[in-house]
Design a protein around this motif. Structure first.
Motif, PDB file in Angstrom:
ATOM      1  N   SER A  12      32.184  29.488  43.505  1.00 59.11           N
ATOM      2  CA  SER A  12      32.465  28.147  43.297  1.00 59.11           C
ATOM      3  C   SER A  12      33.715  27.832  44.035  1.00 59.11           C
ATOM      4  O   SER A  12      33.965  26.452  43.761  1.00 59.11           O
ATOM      5  CB  SER A  12      32.552  27.990  41.834  1.00 59.11           C
ATOM      6  N   THR A  14      36.644  27.362  47.298  1.00 52.11           N
ATOM      7  CA  THR A  14      36.609  27.010  48.870  1.00 52.11           C
ATOM      8  C   THR A  14      37.485  28.304  49.311  1.00 52.11           C
ATOM      9  O   THR A  14      38.784  28.323  49.242  1.00 52.11           O
ATOM     10  CB  THR A  14      37.296  25.800  49.164  1.00 52.11           C
ATOM     11  N   ASN A  27      40.583  26.349  44.447  1.00 55.63           N
ATOM     12  CA  ASN A  27      39.730  25.585  43.248  1.00 55.63           C
ATOM     13  C   ASN A  27      39.491  24.147  43.434  1.00 55.63           C
ATOM     14  O   ASN A  27      40.073  23.437  42.871  1.00 55.63           O
ATOM     15  CB  ASN A  27      40.260  26.146  41.896  1.00 55.63           C
ATOM     16  N   THR A  28      38.728  23.769  44.201  1.00 53.99           N
ATOM     17  CA  THR A  28      38.361  22.273  44.369  1.00 53.99           C
ATOM     18  C   THR A  28      37.581  21.572  43.613  1.00 53.99           C
ATOM     19  O   THR A  28      37.268  20.466  43.358  1.00 53.99           O
ATOM     20  CB  THR A  28      37.777  22.159  45.983  1.00 53.99           C
ATOM     21  N   VAL A  29      36.776  22.487  42.634  1.00 57.37           N
ATOM     22  CA  VAL A  29      35.949  21.719  41.625  1.00 57.37           C
ATOM     23  C   VAL A  29      36.279  21.964  40.189  1.00 57.37           C
ATOM     24  O   VAL A  29      35.545  21.857  39.140  1.00 57.37           O
ATOM     25  CB  VAL A  29      34.534  22.477  42.017  1.00 57.37           C
ATOM     26  N   SER A  30      37.708  22.326  39.906  1.00 53.27           N
ATOM     27  CA  SER A  30      38.211  22.535  38.594  1.00 53.27           C
ATOM     28  C   SER A  30      37.565  23.535  37.884  1.00 53.27           C
ATOM     29  O   SER A  30      37.427  23.217  36.523  1.00 53.27           O
ATOM     30  CB  SER A  30      38.097  21.187  37.861  1.00 53.27           C
TER      31      SER A  30
END
Length: 77
Positions: A12, A14, A27-30
């Protein structure tokens, strides 16, 4: 905290940088930190033991383990 499932976690995230000693992910999607439950900013996977970190900013961090590798979850202040 139980051992972290690294493969599941990084699927999940990057990928950012990798060298002989470290691999970093953003962590680009929290995704929630496995230690504290709050979203983290970056994951640092230590590939060598011992490993040294040079921090350019003050961070809060949580630590986990996967297959005897330290995992550092950074939280920017």
């Amino acid at each position: 905290m139980d051992d972290v499932e690294l493969d599941e976690l990084v699927s999940s995230l990057t990928p950012r940088e990798e060298n002989r000693a470290l691999k970093t992910y953003q962590n680009t999607v929290s995704v929630a930190c496995p230690a504290c439950g709050e979203p983290f900013d970056d994951l640092v996977v230590c590939k060598e033991n011992p490993t040294s970190l040079n921090l350019s900013q003050q961070l809060d961090f949580c630590v986990g383990v996967d297959d005897d590798r330290a995992l550092i979850f950074t939280h920017k202040q």
